[in-house]
Design a protein around this motif. Sequence first.
Motif, short mmCIF file in Angstrom:
data_model
loop_
_atom_site.label_atom_id
_atom_site.label_comp_id
_atom_site.label_asym_id
_atom_site.label_seq_id
_atom_site.Cartn_x
_atom_site.Cartn_y
_atom_site.Cartn_z
N SER A 43 0.83 -1.21 0.00
CA SER A 43 0.00 0.00 0.00
C SER A 43 0.86 1.25 0.00
O SER A 43 1.97 1.26 0.58
CB SER A 43 -0.91 0.00 1.24
OG SER A 43 -1.63 1.21 1.34
N ASP A 44 0.37 2.29 -0.65
CA ASP A 44 1.07 3.59 -0.60
C ASP A 44 0.29 4.59 0.25
O ASP A 44 0.54 5.80 0.21
CB ASP A 44 1.29 4.14 -2.02
CG ASP A 44 -0.02 4.36 -2.79
OD1 ASP A 44 -1.11 4.22 -2.19
OD2 ASP A 44 0.05 4.67 -3.99
N GLY A 45 -0.67 4.10 1.02
CA GLY A 45 -1.51 4.96 1.84
C GLY A 45 -2.80 5.33 1.17
O GLY A 45 -3.76 5.78 1.82
N VAL A 98 2.01 2.33 4.65
CA VAL A 98 2.85 2.71 3.51
C VAL A 98 3.99 1.68 3.45
O VAL A 98 4.94 1.73 4.23
CB VAL A 98 3.42 4.13 3.66
CG1 VAL A 98 4.34 4.46 2.49
CG2 VAL A 98 2.28 5.14 3.74
N GLY A 99 3.85 0.73 2.53
CA GLY A 99 4.81 -0.37 2.45
C GLY A 99 4.06 -1.69 2.46
O GLY A 99 2.90 -1.77 2.05
N LEU A 100 4.72 -2.73 2.95
CA LEU A 100 4.12 -4.07 2.96
C LEU A 100 3.26 -4.31 4.19
O LEU A 100 3.48 -3.72 5.24
CB LEU A 100 5.22 -5.14 2.90
CG LEU A 100 5.88 -5.34 1.52
CD1 LEU A 100 7.14 -6.17 1.65
CD2 LEU A 100 4.90 -5.99 0.55
N MET A 101 2.29 -5.21 4.05
CA MET A 101 1.42 -5.59 5.15
C MET A 101 1.07 -7.07 5.00
O MET A 101 0.91 -7.56 3.88
CB MET A 101 0.14 -4.75 5.13
CG MET A 101 -0.85 -5.10 6.23
SD MET A 101 -2.33 -4.06 6.21
CE MET A 101 -3.21 -4.78 4.83
N ALA A 140 8.17 -2.11 -2.32
CA ALA A 140 7.86 -1.54 -1.01
C ALA A 140 8.87 -0.45 -0.65
O ALA A 140 8.51 0.59 -0.08
CB ALA A 140 7.86 -2.64 0.05
N THR A 141 10.14 -0.70 -0.98
CA THR A 141 11.18 0.31 -0.72
C THR A 141 10.89 1.58 -1.52
O THR A 141 11.01 2.71 -1.00
CB THR A 141 12.56 -0.24 -1.09
OG1 THR A 141 12.78 -1.45 -0.37
CG2 THR A 141 13.66 0.76 -0.74
N GLN A 142 10.51 1.42 -2.79
CA GLN A 142 10.19 2.58 -3.63
C GLN A 142 9.00 3.37 -3.07
O GLN A 142 8.99 4.60 -3.05
CB GLN A 142 9.89 2.12 -5.07
CG GLN A 142 11.07 1.48 -5.79
CD GLN A 142 12.24 2.44 -5.91
OE1 GLN A 142 12.09 3.56 -6.40
NE2 GLN A 142 13.40 2.02 -5.43
N VAL A 143 7.99 2.63 -2.60
CA VAL A 143 6.81 3.28 -2.01
C VAL A 143 7.19 4.07 -0.77
O VAL A 143 6.74 5.22 -0.57
CB VAL A 143 5.74 2.22 -1.67
CG1 VAL A 143 4.67 2.80 -0.73
CG2 VAL A 143 5.07 1.71 -2.94
N LEU A 152 4.31 2.78 -10.10
CA LEU A 152 5.03 1.51 -10.15
C LEU A 152 4.26 0.43 -10.89
O LEU A 152 4.85 -0.46 -11.50
CB LEU A 152 5.34 1.03 -8.72
CG LEU A 152 6.26 1.96 -7.90
CD1 LEU A 152 6.27 1.52 -6.45
CD2 LEU A 152 7.67 1.95 -8.49
N ASP A 153 2.93 0.49 -10.83
CA ASP A 153 2.02 -0.43 -11.52
C ASP A 153 2.38 -1.90 -11.34
O ASP A 153 2.73 -2.60 -12.31
CB ASP A 153 1.98 -0.08 -13.02
CG ASP A 153 0.84 -0.80 -13.74
OD1 ASP A 153 -0.07 -1.32 -13.04
OD2 ASP A 153 0.85 -0.86 -14.98
N PRO A 154 2.30 -2.42 -10.11
CA PRO A 154 2.62 -3.85 -9.89
C PRO A 154 1.66 -4.78 -10.61
O PRO A 154 2.01 -5.93 -10.92
CB PRO A 154 2.52 -4.00 -8.37
CG PRO A 154 1.62 -2.88 -7.93
CD PRO A 154 1.90 -1.75 -8.86
N TRP A 155 0.44 -4.34 -10.89
CA TRP A 155 -0.55 -5.18 -11.57
C TRP A 155 -0.04 -5.65 -12.93
O TRP A 155 -0.30 -6.78 -13.34
CB TRP A 155 -1.87 -4.43 -11.72
CG TRP A 155 -2.51 -4.08 -10.42
CD1 TRP A 155 -3.35 -4.87 -9.68
CD2 TRP A 155 -2.35 -2.87 -9.67
NE1 TRP A 155 -3.73 -4.22 -8.53
CE2 TRP A 155 -3.14 -2.99 -8.48
CE3 TRP A 155 -1.63 -1.69 -9.87
CZ2 TRP A 155 -3.22 -1.98 -7.53
CZ3 TRP A 155 -1.70 -0.68 -8.92
CH2 TRP A 155 -2.49 -0.82 -7.76
N SER A 156 0.69 -4.78 -13.63
CA SER A 156 1.18 -5.13 -14.98
C SER A 156 2.35 -6.12 -14.94
O SER A 156 2.67 -6.74 -15.95
CB SER A 156 1.61 -3.86 -15.73
OG SER A 156 2.77 -3.30 -15.12
N LEU A 157 3.01 -6.25 -13.79
CA LEU A 157 4.16 -7.14 -13.66
C LEU A 157 3.76 -8.57 -13.34
O LEU A 157 4.57 -9.49 -13.46
CB LEU A 157 5.10 -6.64 -12.55
CG LEU A 157 5.63 -5.20 -12.66
CD1 LEU A 157 6.41 -4.84 -11.41
CD2 LEU A 157 6.49 -5.06 -13.90
#
Length: 351
Positions: A43-45, A98-101, A140-143, A152-157
């Motif tokens: 999540s990015d918030g 903001v990051g991983l959960m 997560a680090t980038q976020v 970042l669009d993780p859905w496309s990866l």
Amino acid sequence: AVVYDATELTEYFHAQVPQKPEHPILIDKFLEHAVEVDVDALSDGKDVYVAGIMEHIEEAGIHSGDSACVLPSYSLSYDHVANIAAQTEALARELRVVGLMNIQFAIKGDDIYILEVNPRASRTAPFVSKATGVPLPYLATQVMLGKTLEELDPWSLRKGGFVCVKEAVLPFQRFPGVDVILGPEMHSTGEVMGMGPSFGEAFLKSQLGAGQALPQGGRIFLSVNDRDKPYLPEVAQKFAELGFQLLATRGTAAVLRQRGLDVEEVLKVYEGRPNIVDLLINHEVALVINTASGKHTAKDSKAIRHAALMFKVPYCTTIAAARATATAIGSRRDEVHVESLQEYYAREARG
């Protein structure tokens, strides 16, 4: 301690409380025969990416670090998966993560329970990253450095089209005399991953990676506690259809015979010779399925599990693991393919 009735609870208090009367006692109720689910999210918030909804093989009550899990889930309904995804997104936004959960759920019937929510990276993050092709720790680090999920669009990866199983590596072989029964305390010292086009093949590979070479035939020994007996005939039937000979102690054999299964009866350790431990020592058993309940039952069957460990006989200590093992053995009758992670990704991209 895990207690199953008032007598065991009284014994625990008599044994433990007088020594440390100032310590509080925490009592949790287990959800018996519930399915546990692990969820990793990023999540990015504002936006939330649900990275993986992993179904545990072992039921709730087994420590998540000791339980095998599969991604994508192999028995959850579409509604349960959608509900869990929606709850994950709502929790991430409400907690302003903001990051991983990581969240652990349990499903019993149509009820979904939240066991715990951890606003941090979990041990499952590397597994989910490999299983989906999305580098979660990097993203997560980038976020956390200020990037958004939209950028970042993780859905496309995301990659798909295959099944991945994470299995715990347990150290029992190095500690003679230790009981191999699983419970709420974590024992594992590592993890392996199996990957394939089906759940059966992926689970089979995970067992091989963890050091359990599953048999293709022979005698299978079954002895389970009373709470597991209603679920055993279905599992035993699967093994019988695969060509295994069923071997059981008196009580378990009676249950299986009532369901029309052909079972050979064997003596318990204290009932005389030759007993089940003698058969294990003589390598006359190919697989052990043994579940224990309270302290006394666990003690009675510990010798069986210890012999299985000492003589390198594959074993299952939960009905859920036995069910998955039958599926895996059945899949081995087909051709099993070994491919690299990159080959799986490339085939999915071409498809």
